[in-house]
Motif scaffolding. Structure first.
Motif, PDB file in Angstrom:
ATOM      1  N   LEU A  64      13.599 -84.545 -71.656  1.00 30.17           N
ATOM      2  CA  LEU A  64      12.666 -84.101 -70.860  1.00 30.17           C
ATOM      3  C   LEU A  64      12.694 -82.626 -70.534  1.00 30.17           C
ATOM      4  O   LEU A  64      13.772 -82.123 -69.889  1.00 30.17           O
ATOM      5  N   ALA A  65      11.656 -81.622 -70.457  1.00 28.71           N
ATOM      6  CA  ALA A  65      11.942 -80.402 -70.364  1.00 28.71           C
ATOM      7  C   ALA A  65      10.846 -80.021 -69.095  1.00 28.71           C
ATOM      8  O   ALA A  65       9.825 -80.362 -69.125  1.00 28.71           O
ATOM      9  N   ALA A  66      11.440 -78.863 -68.440  1.00 27.27           N
ATOM     10  CA  ALA A  66      10.440 -78.389 -67.209  1.00 27.27           C
ATOM     11  C   ALA A  66      10.289 -76.866 -67.493  1.00 27.27           C
ATOM     12  O   ALA A  66      11.159 -76.272 -67.678  1.00 27.27           O
ATOM     13  N   THR A  67       9.128 -76.354 -67.251  1.00 30.16           N
ATOM     14  CA  THR A  67       8.809 -75.085 -67.234  1.00 30.16           C
ATOM     15  C   THR A  67       7.476 -74.512 -66.343  1.00 30.16           C
ATOM     16  O   THR A  67       6.669 -75.165 -66.194  1.00 30.16           O
ATOM     17  N   ASN A  68       7.674 -73.357 -65.904  1.00 28.63           N
ATOM     18  CA  ASN A  68       6.661 -72.961 -65.168  1.00 28.63           C
ATOM     19  C   ASN A  68       5.955 -71.829 -65.951  1.00 28.63           C
ATOM     20  O   ASN A  68       4.954 -71.063 -65.747  1.00 28.63           O
ATOM     21  N   ARG A  69       6.464 -71.500 -67.267  1.00 24.50           N
ATOM     22  CA  ARG A  69       6.068 -70.484 -68.142  1.00 24.50           C
ATOM     23  C   ARG A  69       5.688 -71.088 -69.459  1.00 24.50           C
ATOM     24  O   ARG A  69       6.544 -70.618 -70.482  1.00 24.50           O
ATOM     25  N   PRO A  70       4.968 -71.847 -69.625  1.00 25.94           N
ATOM     26  CA  PRO A  70       4.949 -72.501 -71.045  1.00 25.94           C
ATOM     27  C   PRO A  70       4.541 -71.781 -72.007  1.00 25.94           C
ATOM     28  O   PRO A  70       5.016 -71.958 -73.276  1.00 25.94           O
ATOM     29  N   HIS A  71       3.729 -70.777 -71.770  1.00 23.92           N
ATOM     30  CA  HIS A  71       3.434 -69.773 -72.972  1.00 23.92           C
ATOM     31  C   HIS A  71       4.476 -68.846 -73.447  1.00 23.92           C
ATOM     32  O   HIS A  71       4.255 -68.324 -74.447  1.00 23.92           O
ATOM     33  N   VAL A  72       5.780 -68.904 -73.020  1.00 20.20           N
ATOM     34  CA  VAL A  72       6.814 -67.931 -73.404  1.00 20.20           C
ATOM     35  C   VAL A  72       7.732 -68.874 -74.409  1.00 20.20           C
ATOM     36  O   VAL A  72       8.541 -68.366 -75.136  1.00 20.20           O
ATOM     37  N   LEU A  73       7.322 -70.215 -74.295  1.00 23.49           N
ATOM     38  CA  LEU A  73       8.314 -71.167 -75.241  1.00 23.49           C
ATOM     39  C   LEU A  73       7.824 -70.750 -76.623  1.00 23.49           C
ATOM     40  O   LEU A  73       6.839 -70.793 -77.314  1.00 23.49           O
ATOM     41  N   ASP A  74       9.096 -70.989 -77.535  1.00 22.27           N
ATOM     42  CA  ASP A  74       8.792 -70.808 -78.987  1.00 22.27           C
ATOM     43  C   ASP A  74       8.106 -72.002 -79.591  1.00 22.27           C
ATOM     44  O   ASP A  74       8.413 -73.142 -79.208  1.00 22.27           O
ATOM     45  N   ALA A  75       7.216 -71.748 -80.483  1.00 23.65           N
ATOM     46  CA  ALA A  75       6.367 -72.695 -80.978  1.00 23.65           C
ATOM     47  C   ALA A  75       7.107 -73.816 -81.816  1.00 23.65           C
ATOM     48  O   ALA A  75       6.822 -74.982 -81.808  1.00 23.65           O
ATOM     49  N   ALA A  76       8.073 -73.262 -82.424  1.00 23.75           N
ATOM     50  CA  ALA A  76       9.103 -74.164 -83.076  1.00 23.75           C
ATOM     51  C   ALA A  76       9.639 -75.594 -82.282  1.00 23.75           C
ATOM     52  O   ALA A  76       9.801 -76.703 -82.627  1.00 23.75           O
ATOM     53  N   LEU A  77       9.738 -75.058 -80.606  1.00 21.00           N
ATOM     54  CA  LEU A  77       9.962 -76.585 -79.771  1.00 21.00           C
ATOM     55  C   LEU A  77       9.096 -77.290 -79.400  1.00 21.00           C
ATOM     56  O   LEU A  77       9.343 -78.473 -79.078  1.00 21.00           O
ATOM     57  N   LEU A  78       7.695 -76.890 -79.882  1.00 21.61           N
ATOM     58  CA  LEU A  78       6.545 -77.782 -79.498  1.00 21.61           C
ATOM     59  C   LEU A  78       6.089 -78.533 -80.693  1.00 21.61           C
ATOM     60  O   LEU A  78       5.077 -79.238 -80.529  1.00 21.61           O
ATOM     61  N   ARG A  79       6.785 -78.464 -81.808  1.00 18.99           N
ATOM     62  CA  ARG A  79       6.429 -79.032 -83.039  1.00 18.99           C
ATOM     63  C   ARG A  79       6.341 -80.697 -82.851  1.00 18.99           C
ATOM     64  O   ARG A  79       7.292 -81.113 -82.081  1.00 18.99           O
ATOM     65  N   PRO A  80       5.734 -81.482 -83.874  1.00 19.09           N
ATOM     66  CA  PRO A  80       5.908 -82.843 -83.735  1.00 19.09           C
ATOM     67  C   PRO A  80       7.371 -83.348 -83.882  1.00 19.09           C
ATOM     68  O   PRO A  80       7.930 -82.713 -84.694  1.00 19.09           O
ATOM     69  N   GLY A  81       7.793 -84.233 -83.128  1.00 19.42           N
ATOM     70  CA  GLY A  81       9.203 -84.576 -83.266  1.00 19.42           C
ATOM     71  C   GLY A  81      10.221 -83.698 -82.413  1.00 19.42           C
ATOM     72  O   GLY A  81      11.120 -84.335 -82.177  1.00 19.42           O
ATOM     73  N   ARG A  82       9.399 -82.847 -81.554  1.00 22.86           N
ATOM     74  CA  ARG A  82      10.269 -82.208 -80.596  1.00 22.86           C
ATOM     75  C   ARG A  82       9.591 -82.443 -79.559  1.00 22.86           C
ATOM     76  O   ARG A  82       9.356 -83.508 -78.956  1.00 22.86           O
ATOM     77  N   LEU A  83       9.196 -81.379 -78.540  1.00 22.35           N
ATOM     78  CA  LEU A  83       8.638 -81.389 -77.230  1.00 22.35           C
ATOM     79  C   LEU A  83       7.275 -81.373 -77.435  1.00 22.35           C
ATOM     80  O   LEU A  83       6.211 -80.672 -77.390  1.00 22.35           O
TER      81      LEU A  83
END
Ligand code: ATP
Length: 272
Positions: A162-181
């Motif tokens: 479970l991860a939290a952020t107030n700056r979602p736009h700076v997250l690396d796209a690789a982190l948001l791929r299926p099977g990750r966040l």
């Protein structure tokens, strides 16, 4: 690496009832966490994968940490808390070590939640450096450790990141791929009904006088976060206490008025 910098694994005791408002976020978190455990057989039968990662995003101070604690408490999962900022600021190699150890502990204590607060601190640094042409080794290494660890989680291990952020736009796209966040939950500032609910949670242990109108207070606290509302209630009770240690039996309207007069809400009008 020293474990003392990552927090202890705890069986948390906060329940959903301790969190005012956010009904749909609670429901979706609950589903992401409990269904794969409670309905494991059905998941298997239908070929469904349990989510491995959920990202809570929204303005600071808006209950993300509380939601993580309640989610763990309510589903009987162990909770381990890591701070992205802390991981990023460590000596070379230390952050990755802590991260790997945290995943190992999570697997050992499954079903469990690994909560990474301020995850943008890891990836934000990388974005900054890259734009200046360099590319930060430290954040690249921490990020790749995180991705490797997440990819290594079988959906049956019962570990949820479970991860939290107030700056979602700076997250690396690789982190948001299926099977990750890949489950994204927006945690907005509380609306008026949410604020009322939060005020109820934080005043339920207080002897409130009849003239206290929580509904009116909820309407007057537009720019307040859950944390701000919690301290407003505390401050009102302190005002009552200050009036007279022995005579303070009730917290009444004027105490809330005095507390409001000194309160400093966290959000700006633009954030709501
Ligand atoms: P975030 O994690 O979103 O950056 P934060 O860590 O500042 O914000 P929390 O730790 O969730 O926010 O909240 C701080 C305190 O405020 C909590 O311990 C709790 O007392 C109170 N609080 C926040 N949100 C709520 C809520 N929805 N209901 C009741 N209390 C809340």
């Amino acid at each position: 690496p020293s474990l003392s910098r990552s927090s202890d694994v705890t069986l948390d005791t906060v329940s959903w009832h301790d969190i005012g408002g956010y009904e749909d976020v609670k429901e979706r978190l609950h589903r992401a966490l409990e269904w794969p455990i409670k309905h494991a057989a059905a998941f298997k039968r239908l070929g469904l994968h349990a989510p491995r990662g959920v990202l809570l995003y929204g303005p600071p101070g808006c209950s993300k940490t509380s939601l993580a604690r309640a989610a763990a408490g309510a589903s009987g999962m162990r909770l381990q808390v890591l701070s992205g900022a802390q991981l990023f600021s460590m000596y070379v190699g230390e952050g990755e070590g802590i991260l790997r150890t945290a995943f190992q502990r999570s697997r050992m204590t499954a079903p469990s939640i690994l909560f990474i607060d301020e995850i943008d601190a890891i990836v934000g640094g990388r974005a900054q450096e890259t734009s200046s042409g360099g590319g930060s080794d430290a954040s690249t290494r921490i990020l790749s450790t995180l991705l490797t660890e997440m990819d290594g989680l079988e959906s049956s291990t019962g570990v949820l990141v479970l991860a939290a952020t107030n700056r979602p736009h700076v997250l690396d796209a690789a982190l948001l791929r299926p099977g990750r966040l890949d489950v994204l939950l927006y945690v907005p500032p509380p609306d008026v009904l949410g604020r009322l609910d939060i005020l109820r949670v934080h005043s339920r242990g207080m002897p409130l006088a009849e003239d206290v109108d929580l509904q009116a207070l909820a309407h007057r606290t537009d720019t307040f976060t859950g944390a701000d509302l919690a301290s407003l209630c505390q401050e009102a009770a302190l005002m009552a206490l200050r009036e007279g240690m022995d005579m303070a039996h009730e917290v009444n309207k004027r105490h809330f008025e005095s507390a409001l007069a000194v309160a400093r809400p966290s959000l700006s009008a633009a954030q709501i």
